[in-house]
Motif scaffolding. Structure first.
Motif, PDB file in Angstrom:
ATOM      1  N   ALA A  29      62.833 -43.487  -5.120  1.00  0.00           N
ATOM      2  CA  ALA A  29      63.328 -43.523  -6.501  1.00  0.00           C
ATOM      3  C   ALA A  29      64.803 -43.914  -6.560  1.00  0.00           C
ATOM      4  N   ASP A  30      65.601 -43.487  -5.584  1.00  0.00           N
ATOM      5  CA  ASP A  30      67.032 -43.812  -5.653  1.00  0.00           C
ATOM      6  C   ASP A  30      67.290 -45.303  -5.465  1.00  0.00           C
ATOM      7  N   TRP A  31      66.363 -46.043  -4.830  1.00  0.00           N
ATOM      8  CA  TRP A  31      66.503 -47.501  -4.732  1.00  0.00           C
ATOM      9  C   TRP A  31      66.497 -48.110  -6.128  1.00  0.00           C
ATOM     10  N   PHE A  32      65.594 -47.628  -6.978  1.00  0.00           N
ATOM     11  CA  PHE A  32      65.510 -48.145  -8.343  1.00  0.00           C
ATOM     12  C   PHE A  32      66.716 -47.699  -9.178  1.00  0.00           C
ATOM     13  N   GLU A  44      49.820 -46.218 -17.545  1.00  0.00           N
ATOM     14  CA  GLU A  44      50.648 -47.328 -17.096  1.00  0.00           C
ATOM     15  C   GLU A  44      51.475 -46.860 -15.904  1.00  0.00           C
ATOM     16  N   VAL A  45      51.206 -47.453 -14.759  1.00  0.00           N
ATOM     17  CA  VAL A  45      51.921 -47.095 -13.532  1.00  0.00           C
ATOM     18  C   VAL A  45      53.099 -48.048 -13.372  1.00  0.00           C
ATOM     19  N   GLY A  46      54.309 -47.521 -13.478  1.00  0.00           N
ATOM     20  CA  GLY A  46      55.498 -48.343 -13.387  1.00  0.00           C
ATOM     21  C   GLY A  46      55.853 -48.984 -14.712  1.00  0.00           C
ATOM     22  N   CYS A  47      56.241 -48.166 -15.682  1.00  0.00           N
ATOM     23  CA  CYS A  47      56.460 -48.669 -17.043  1.00  0.00           C
ATOM     24  C   CYS A  47      57.836 -49.296 -17.237  1.00  0.00           C
ATOM     25  N   LEU A  94      49.902 -42.739 -21.298  1.00  0.00           N
ATOM     26  CA  LEU A  94      50.735 -41.992 -20.362  1.00  0.00           C
ATOM     27  C   LEU A  94      51.414 -43.021 -19.474  1.00  0.00           C
ATOM     28  N   ALA A  95      52.755 -43.115 -19.571  1.00  0.00           N
ATOM     29  CA  ALA A  95      53.519 -44.129 -18.847  1.00  0.00           C
ATOM     30  C   ALA A  95      54.383 -43.456 -17.792  1.00  0.00           C
ATOM     31  N   LEU A  96      54.280 -43.940 -16.553  1.00  0.00           N
ATOM     32  CA  LEU A  96      54.987 -43.347 -15.428  1.00  0.00           C
ATOM     33  C   LEU A  96      56.008 -44.319 -14.860  1.00  0.00           C
ATOM     34  N   ASP A  97      57.117 -43.780 -14.362  1.00  0.00           N
ATOM     35  CA  ASP A  97      58.053 -44.581 -13.585  1.00  0.00           C
ATOM     36  C   ASP A  97      58.837 -43.658 -12.664  1.00  0.00           C
ATOM     37  N   GLN A 128      58.612 -39.143 -15.565  1.00  0.00           N
ATOM     38  CA  GLN A 128      59.170 -39.619 -14.299  1.00  0.00           C
ATOM     39  C   GLN A 128      58.266 -39.133 -13.177  1.00  0.00           C
ATOM     40  N   SER A 129      57.593 -40.060 -12.518  1.00  0.00           N
ATOM     41  CA  SER A 129      56.639 -39.722 -11.457  1.00  0.00           C
ATOM     42  C   SER A 129      56.644 -40.826 -10.417  1.00  0.00           C
ATOM     43  N   ALA A 130      56.544 -40.440  -9.158  1.00  0.00           N
ATOM     44  CA  ALA A 130      56.417 -41.382  -8.053  1.00  0.00           C
ATOM     45  C   ALA A 130      54.979 -41.326  -7.546  1.00  0.00           C
ATOM     46  N   VAL A 131      54.316 -42.461  -7.565  1.00  0.00           N
ATOM     47  CA  VAL A 131      52.951 -42.509  -7.051  1.00  0.00           C
ATOM     48  C   VAL A 131      53.001 -42.928  -5.575  1.00  0.00           C
ATOM     49  N   PRO A 132      52.012 -42.475  -4.791  1.00  0.00           N
ATOM     50  CA  PRO A 132      50.810 -41.753  -5.201  1.00  0.00           C
ATOM     51  C   PRO A 132      50.953 -40.232  -5.228  1.00  0.00           C
TER      52      PRO A 132
END
Length: 456
Positions: free
Chosen positions: A261-264, A304-307, A324-327, A350-354
């Protein structure tokens, strides 16, 4: 990688039998309740693990055989058999051989290109994980056996790597079985300390022998013409008539890591719109194509995975009951929250998959420009989670940039190859350009948009 000629005489079986180490290897742990045998090509399963498959059947252990390719390249110069004919023949030979060894075994054919598993490694890992995730839960030990990583054949090495990743995800032991080692190698080439030996009964040896003979295209000539010679010579065949089978404990393999997540966060810190979602015609057009590819007007419950900053989310919300939108990025979620404040049917998280996969089932799943941020292992796990949470008549829409980026573990072509490999999924629509690809997947049998509208 070892270079060898399968038509050469190879190492005589007598040299192997004369070495004391082959009979003093530690015995195989037989607390196996679920045996998963992975083969790079048809006949690998019988050559390397036929005795173990028979043992498992006799001891009421569940057996699953997964065959990566159809072996259509085994006779590239055959004047009598086309690759398609060889593929069909070799599938039937696997079924016949496995029926001899374990009549109740499950057999999965992945149909990946023979000789090109390195180019399809992500697809192979995802397909293996998908097939294994569908197995019933075992009350005891599960084990994956696959071609040995040191066997000297490229397809065998890639299959071993993929099996290792899947074994790591599932937390189960991984053993490798050698095949071509016996042909090109010598006793000093063997990592004996990693070996585990299965002693075969006379009945297990007999069953393995019958199963080997079922692979007629490999042990007999296809015809008298040059190019149709048997792949397994009599001297090679002798290695698999032993009273034992040897397996090696495989070390866990690692691959490129999923971007954290910190890369983004660092990426967003450099620019409020780092990918040009707000300003580029390329991005606006791509969103329009993605939305137009959705096969139904009402999208139902959407994931939506990666909104990112919520531009696609806004368009989805106009056609969905709920979104439900995740990022993984907190900055992206903050921006999307401001954009979508007036959309009561949207939930942002705010969620990191998987690892942080949401509960519930979804009618529409959007997987856009995110798969290549994942490692092979995490992509395979994410695909399995998508498969588990997509409703029976739902769909997955995937869109990815096709060019490699040095910082990304994967590229879009690898991601879509993995998606296409999922057993039970078919493609409703595909839009492919030089720069990106959009595909819509649904469960088989696939229903087209015209069929949904009663036009066909």
């Amino acid at each position: 990688m070892v270079s060898f000629d399968h038509l050469a005489a190879g190492t005589p079986e007598a040299i192997w039998q004369a070495d004391d180490r082959i009979s003093s290897v530690q015995p195989l742990d037989l607390s196996i309740k679920q045996l998963i045998v992975v083969a790079a090509h048809p006949d690998d399963e019988t050559l390397g693990a036929g005795g173990l498959i028979r043992w498992a059947y006799e001891n009421k252990s569940a057996v699953t055989v997964i065959v990566a390719t159809d072996g259509e390249a085994s006779h590239p110069n055959s004047p009598s058999h086309t690759p398609a004919r060889l593929a069909a023949l070799r599938r039937q030979e696997v079924l016949s051989a496995v029926r001899v060894l374990a009549p109740t075994a499950r057999v999965h054919f992945l149909g990946l290109p023979d000789g090109e598993l390195r180019e399809n490694a992500t697809a192979l890992a995802a397909a293996l994980l998908s097939a294994i995730e569908q197995l019933p839960q075992s009350s005891g030990e599960s084990v994956i056996v696959a071609p040995w990583s040191g066997d000297g054949h490229r397809d065998h090495r890639v299959t071993a790597d993929c099996a290792s990743r899947v074994a790591q995800v599932r937390g189960i032991p991984h053993l490798g079985y050698p095949i071509w080692l016996w042909h090109w190698g010598r006793p000093d080439d063997v990592p004996w300390d990693a070996g585990r030996m299965l002693a075969l009964t006379s009945g297990q040896r007999a069953a393995k022998g019958r199963a080997l003979r079922a692979h007629q295209s490999q042990v007999q000539s296809l015809s008298e013409a040059p190019g149709d010679e048997p792949i397994l010579s009599a001297s090679m065949h002798a290695h698999f008539e032993r009273h034992t089978e040897l397996f090696f404990v495989e070390a866990s393999k690692t691959d490129g890591e999923t971007l954290a997540a910190d890369w983004f966060e660092r990426f967003y810190a450099r620019h409020a719109d780092p990918w040009g979602f707000e300003t580029r015609w390329y991005e606006e057009r791509k969103r329009a194509l993605l939305m137009a590819s959705l096969p139904v007007r009402n999208l139902g419950r959407v994931l939506e995975v990666g909104c990112s900053t919520g531009l696609i989310t806004a368009e989805l919300s106009a056609r969905a009951d709920e979104v439900l939108a995740l990022d993984a990025s907190a900055t992206a979620i903050d921006t999307a929250t401001s954009r979508l404040a007036e959309r009561p049917n949207v939930t942002l998280r705010q969620s990191a998959v998987p690892e942080q996969w949401p509960d519930g089932d979804f009618d529409t799943i959007i997987f856009s420009e995110v798969g290549y941020y994942l490692s092979h292992r995490d992509l395979a796990k994410t695909i399995a989670l998508i498969d588990a949470t997509m409703t029976g008549d739902g769909c997955l829409v995937a869109c990815h940039w096709r060019h490699p980026v040095d910082e990304y573990p994967l590229n879009g072509n690898e991601v879509h190859a993995a998606l296409r490999s999922v057993e039970g999924w078919g493609v409703i629509a595909i839009h492919e350009e030089q720069d990106f690809v959009i595909e819509v997947f649904a469960r088989r049998p696939v229903v087209s948009v015209a069929q949904r509208e009663g036009l066909q």
